[in-house]
Design an enzyme around this catalytic site. Sequence first.
Site, short mmCIF file in Angstrom:
data_model
loop_
_atom_site.label_atom_id
_atom_site.label_comp_id
_atom_site.label_asym_id
_atom_site.label_seq_id
_atom_site.Cartn_x
_atom_site.Cartn_y
_atom_site.Cartn_z
N GLU A 167 0.84 -1.19 0.00
CA GLU A 167 0.00 0.00 0.00
C GLU A 167 0.88 1.25 0.00
O GLU A 167 1.31 1.70 1.08
CB GLU A 167 -0.88 0.02 1.26
CG GLU A 167 -1.83 -1.14 1.37
CD GLU A 167 -3.01 -0.80 2.26
OE1 GLU A 167 -4.14 -0.98 1.79
OE2 GLU A 167 -2.82 -0.34 3.40
N GLY A 173 -6.43 6.71 0.27
CA GLY A 173 -7.46 7.72 0.57
C GLY A 173 -7.30 9.00 -0.23
O GLY A 173 -7.94 10.01 0.07
P1 13P Z 1 -8.37 3.53 0.37
O1 13P Z 1 -8.88 2.35 -0.41
O2 13P Z 1 -9.45 4.35 1.01
O3 13P Z 1 -7.38 4.33 -0.42
O4 13P Z 1 -7.55 2.92 1.62
C1 13P Z 1 -6.56 1.99 1.38
C2 13P Z 1 -6.15 1.38 2.66
O5 13P Z 1 -5.48 2.00 3.48
C3 13P Z 1 -6.59 0.00 2.94
O6 13P Z 1 -5.91 -0.53 4.02
#
Ligand code: 13P
Length: 251
Positions: A167, A173
């Site tokens: 990630e 986000g």
């Molecule tokens: P988003 O999908 O909201 O970007 O978040 C990713 C996340 O941190 C999942 O653990």
Amino acid sequence: MRKPIIAGNWKMNKNPQETQAFLDGVKGKLPAADKVEAVIAAPAIDLNALVWFSKDSDLKVAAENCYFEDEGAFTGETSPKALSEMGVDYVVIGHSERRGYFHETDEDINKKAKAIFRNNMLPIICCGESLETREANKQSDWVVAQIKAALEGLTAEQVSNTVIAYEPIWAIGTGKTASADQAQEMCHVIRETVKDLYNEQTAENVRIQYGGSVKPANVKELMAKPDIDGGLVGGASMDPESFLALVNYQD
Ligand code: 13P
């Protein structure tokens, strides 16, 4: 053949009533567990409802964190032993929000991974670089170091059953997804790292997710990449229809 695993990460959202409403919305519509593993990682207070639902459905349940000791005088922490006894399948560890806001170290994450296996659950180990690290083109070195530290002392069999989530922090986000090629490149680096640390078979077995602004519109393209076995999804996992579109991406 690695089984795809799509996990929602609700973060610090939803109370038990909202959890029940979500479950009513996905009931009977999840993919068969032998096709795609659908997982929800939820706050500790919501896990009871999820575990009860999972008993006669294809949903798997993850905690978003746990402590590395099984029990004792650790006020406010969540016991991995208790999570296991209540029927939780996975625990997410090393999320960038926990590393960043709560100062979790690589060493903590490694101890948590061992505690999770000791209690017969499986870890979803998160890794990923900041925008600054990406701009300095140091993302591979950064992620390789995180993975080496997280897996320290785990057996090949344990790592075969581990899920690793790549990630990149700059994609979380923000609506800014890593391109499918960028995600594939880093998931490949992670698989090669597991091969170097263990062996070819372990690298073939370990499942690697991409996370960071995954949504129904981009899940197919990401899942088509050879080293991406799943997604860890924040915002787009909160709504039942959106979660169903993600886990049923093959339809
Ligand atoms: P988003 O999908 O909201 O970007 O978040 C990713 C996340 O941190 C999942 O653990």
